[in-house]
Design an enzyme around this catalytic site. Structure first.
Site, PDB file in Angstrom:
ATOM      1  N   LYS A 239      -8.936  13.783   0.275  1.00 37.71           N
ATOM      2  CA  LYS A 239      -7.884  13.352  -0.644  1.00 37.71           C
ATOM      3  C   LYS A 239      -8.168  11.891  -1.030  1.00 37.71           C
ATOM      4  O   LYS A 239      -7.954  10.977  -0.253  1.00 37.71           O
ATOM      5  CB  LYS A 239      -6.508  13.461   0.019  1.00 37.71           C
ATOM      6  CG  LYS A 239      -5.366  12.764  -0.730  1.00 37.71           C
ATOM      7  CD  LYS A 239      -5.149  13.304  -2.142  1.00 37.71           C
ATOM      8  CE  LYS A 239      -3.975  12.632  -2.829  1.00 37.71           C
ATOM      9  NZ  LYS A 239      -4.277  11.222  -3.239  1.00 37.71           N
ATOM     10  N   GLY A 291      -6.760   2.359   4.486  1.00 39.38           N
ATOM     11  CA  GLY A 291      -5.654   2.008   3.606  1.00 39.38           C
ATOM     12  C   GLY A 291      -4.716   1.024   4.276  1.00 39.38           C
ATOM     13  O   GLY A 291      -5.120   0.223   5.122  1.00 39.38           O
ATOM     14  N   SER A 292      -3.448   1.105   3.923  1.00 39.69           N
ATOM     15  CA  SER A 292      -2.467   0.125   4.392  1.00 39.69           C
ATOM     16  C   SER A 292      -2.056   0.372   5.836  1.00 39.69           C
ATOM     17  O   SER A 292      -2.168   1.484   6.363  1.00 39.69           O
ATOM     18  CB  SER A 292      -1.225   0.169   3.503  1.00 39.69           C
ATOM     19  OG  SER A 292      -0.486   1.358   3.725  1.00 39.69           O
ATOM     20  N   VAL A 295       1.014   2.994   6.095  1.00 42.01           N
ATOM     21  CA  VAL A 295       0.608   4.396   5.962  1.00 42.01           C
ATOM     22  C   VAL A 295      -0.242   4.817   7.150  1.00 42.01           C
ATOM     23  O   VAL A 295      -0.108   5.929   7.678  1.00 42.01           O
ATOM     24  CB  VAL A 295      -0.155   4.610   4.641  1.00 42.01           C
ATOM     25  CG1 VAL A 295      -0.701   6.036   4.563  1.00 42.01           C
ATOM     26  CG2 VAL A 295       0.751   4.342   3.445  1.00 42.01           C
ATOM     27  N   GLY A 296      -1.111   3.918   7.608  1.00 40.44           N
ATOM     28  CA  GLY A 296      -1.956   4.238   8.757  1.00 40.44           C
ATOM     29  C   GLY A 296      -1.150   4.550  10.004  1.00 40.44           C
ATOM     30  O   GLY A 296      -1.475   5.486  10.750  1.00 40.44           O
ATOM     31  N   GLU A 313      -8.834   2.508   9.427  1.00 38.63           N
ATOM     32  CA  GLU A 313      -9.309   1.198   8.999  1.00 38.63           C
ATOM     33  C   GLU A 313      -8.241   0.658   8.067  1.00 38.63           C
ATOM     34  O   GLU A 313      -8.010   1.207   6.990  1.00 38.63           O
ATOM     35  CB  GLU A 313     -10.671   1.297   8.307  1.00 38.63           C
ATOM     36  CG  GLU A 313     -11.813   1.700   9.234  1.00 38.63           C
ATOM     37  CD  GLU A 313     -12.043   0.720  10.381  1.00 38.63           C
ATOM     38  OE1 GLU A 313     -11.599  -0.445  10.261  1.00 38.63           O
ATOM     39  OE2 GLU A 313     -12.645   1.110  11.385  1.00 38.63           O
ATOM     40  N   CYS A 347     -10.437  -5.417   2.155  1.00 37.75           N
ATOM     41  CA  CYS A 347      -9.784  -5.658   3.442  1.00 37.75           C
ATOM     42  C   CYS A 347     -10.458  -6.796   4.194  1.00 37.75           C
ATOM     43  O   CYS A 347      -9.834  -7.440   5.042  1.00 37.75           O
ATOM     44  CB  CYS A 347      -9.807  -4.393   4.293  1.00 37.75           C
ATOM     45  SG  CYS A 347      -8.793  -3.056   3.643  1.00 37.75           S
ATOM     46  N   GLU A 443      -0.991 -10.070   4.202  1.00 38.59           N
ATOM     47  CA  GLU A 443      -2.128  -9.799   3.325  1.00 38.59           C
ATOM     48  C   GLU A 443      -1.685  -9.701   1.869  1.00 38.59           C
ATOM     49  O   GLU A 443      -0.746  -8.978   1.538  1.00 38.59           O
ATOM     50  CB  GLU A 443      -2.816  -8.502   3.745  1.00 38.59           C
ATOM     51  CG  GLU A 443      -4.066  -8.189   2.945  1.00 38.59           C
ATOM     52  CD  GLU A 443      -4.771  -6.933   3.421  1.00 38.59           C
ATOM     53  OE1 GLU A 443      -6.009  -6.873   3.337  1.00 38.59           O
ATOM     54  OE2 GLU A 443      -4.077  -6.003   3.876  1.00 38.59           O
TER      55      GLU A 443
END
Length: 546
Positions: A239, A291-292, A295-296, A313, A347, A443
């Site tokens: 995805k 990703g963020s 969400v992680g 990551e 990142c 960030e």
């Protein structure tokens, strides 16, 4: 390889078809691939009109642009669109859409997982030889199609063409590297206290792997994950981010045209909720996500609750320390490149530039001068160094962070001049301030960085580590004692000495500490297979002679 109608993925005929594909001229390593001959069965429907900006680049006049994307499920290209069709925008020129793509839903994801389950066992039993050769064919196609992949990525994400092309080239190298790693045994032999017995470990595939990738490296990050997953014998449901769907289709087409069997690699396009459906599917054995942080953590909780495996990551707030003995020419170029390159949408970007007091004023002057002259513009323009942000919403977040920093007392010392008008362009901005600023803690995914003054070495290392993140860090010094201290004391998974916080090589492990990564195996290098495999220990003792 086209799906063979009437042949089930679990059958011996399917396996024979997989092996036979290596003999087909279309799939021979280095052989020609005629794009126009692929026709409507190709995952993309091609428009032969050349973009009017191609003449500004090194892209050959034969390049084609993606117009319509599709899901790849069980070897077939599907226009299943329960959510309708969506438009992929060009952030540099929003009035010129890149193309359209179908919006799937949870049922699309479920179908892809089912196809992956059907294909996984047979794929794992092929052995490393056919799997390695498939990755080698994919590598050749990544090289061959580097220009067209770069153009699509630049149109969708906004990055410069040289950077996008670099992603395609490194994707080819990643495939070659992972194919080579497969030829090296990961098994271990141990002595046993029982006479005649041998203890050995074997690695087996994880099973079905969900791959969820971001938009900032739309070619390379997916290949970082997909190549070792496939090489280890897993099947994949991918995805990609909704901002770069057509780039994802172009990447999936590389593996498809390399001859990947039906169901081994599946691609689903649509909103973030489809990723949620993939994560929630108990048939998925593991999920790898970039990703963020928010969400992680959600993915981690959902997958580990069912005892699945998860690889994360996430974010970073990366420090760059400049000591008084540093080569300031090198330090300035690396700090500005690390902070503003890729429009700050990395990142690993340099968010904090920590400078010793005795060189602080000179360093700030040099940094400000460098930032002010950066060339911002359309990524297709060969003079552009900094492209647009990926979307209007991304610009809004960066602008809000800049305004908040100003309100909190941060001082802007440099802003890039001559930035073009447009809803996604942001001038690179350099602040000076202190550690009370939100911008020095949270960030900001854009071309923004802050210079911080410190009085001594201890303060510099303490400030560098004073963050919830631990992805990358860099130091600039010629002092071996400071270098040794940096390597051992900086709390980051990636440490650079006299180099930018950004960048890594495909044969070395990549990952962070603290809230920048999960606790599973590192990506890239010879450690990449660890996440995608299970270790089994076998005690082998000969039976009695007959």
């Amino acid at each position: 390889m086209e799906r063979v109608k009437g042949i089930e993925p679990s059958s011996s005929a399917w396996k024979a078809e997989v092996l036979a594909v290596e003999l087909h001229p279309r799939h021979r390593l280095g052989g020609p691939v005629n794009l126009s001959a692929l026709g409507p069965a190709c995952p993309l429907f091609w428009d032969k009109q050349i973009c009017n900006l191609v003449s500004m680049t090194n892209i050959s006049a034969a390049s084609s642009l993606v117009q319509t994307g599709a899901h790849l499920i069980g070897g077939d290209w599907s226009m299943h669109a329960p959510g309708g069709m969506a438009v992929s925008e060009n952030p540099a020129r929003p009035e010129e859409p890149v193309g359209e793509f179908p919006l799937g839903d949870a049922s699309t994801s479920a179908d892809a997982v089912a196809a992956a389950i059907d294909a996984q066992i047979m794929w794992s039993t092929l052995g490393f030889g056919p799997r390695a050769r498939l990755l080698e064919r994919a590598a050749a196609l990544f090289d061959e199609r580097a220009d067209e992949l770069a153009l699509v990525a630049t149109l969708e994400e906004g990055k410069t063409l040289p950077e996008a092309r670099g992603e395609a080239v490194l994707s080819a190298e990643t495939c070659r590297y992972q194919a080579g790693v497969a030829k090296m045994s990961a098994e271990r032999i141990f002595p046993s206290s029982t006479p005649g017995e041998t203890i050995r470990t074997v690695r087996t595939p994880l099973g079905v792997v969900g791959v969820i990738t971001p938009w900032n490296f739309p070619i390379l990050i997916p290949v970082w994950k997909i190549a070792p997953a496939l090489m280890a014998g897993n099947s994949v449901v991918w995805k990609p981010a909704s901002n770069t769907p057509l780039t994802a289709v172009a990447v999936a087409r590389v593996f498809h045209d390399a001859g990947i069997p039906p169901g081994v690699l599946n691609l689903v396009l649509g909103p973030g909720s489809m990723g949620g459906a993939l994560v929630a599917d108990e048939r998925v054995d593991g999920v790898t996500f970039t990703g963020s942080v928010a969400v992680g953590r959600t993915i981690r909780d959902a997958v580990t609750a069912r005892n699945g495996r998860v690889q994360l990551e996430l974010g970073g707030h990366n420090p760059c320390i400049v000591f008084a003995d540093a080569d300031l020419d090198v330090a300035v170029a690396a700090a500005v490149g690390g902070a503003m390159g890729s429009t700050g949408q990395k990142c690993t970007a340099t968010r904090r530039i920590i400078v010793m007091s005795d060189i602080y004023d000179e360093m700030v002057d040099r940094l400000a001068a460098k930032v002010s002259t950066l060339q911002v513009g359309d990524g297709q323009n060969p003079e552009t160094v900094i492209g647009p942000l990926v979307s209007r919403s991304a610009l809004l977040e960066v602008v809000e962070a800049i305004e908040k920093a100003k309100t909190e007392g941060a001082e802007i010392v440099s802003v890039t001049e001559g930035v073009p008008a447009g809803p996604c362009f942001q001038a690179p901005t350099l602040f000076v301030g202190d550690t009370d600023l939100t911008i020095t803690r949270e960030e900001v995914f854009g071309p923004v960085s802050t210079v911080l003054r410190v009085g001594d070495e201890d303060e510099a290392f303490a400030l560098a580590n004073d963050t919830e993140f631990g992805l990358s860090a860099s130091v600039f010094t010629n002092d071996l004692w400071k270098i040794d201290r940096a390597v051992h004391e900086l709390q980051a998974g990636l440490i650079k000495v006299n180099g930018p916080t950004t960048g890594s090589e495909i044969h070395a492990p990549f990952g962070g500490e603290k809230n920048s990564s999960g606790h599973s195996a590192r990506e890239q290098g010879d450690t990449a297979h660890e996440f995608f495999t299970r270790t089994r220990t076998a005690y082998i003792k000969p039976g009695s002679p007959r």
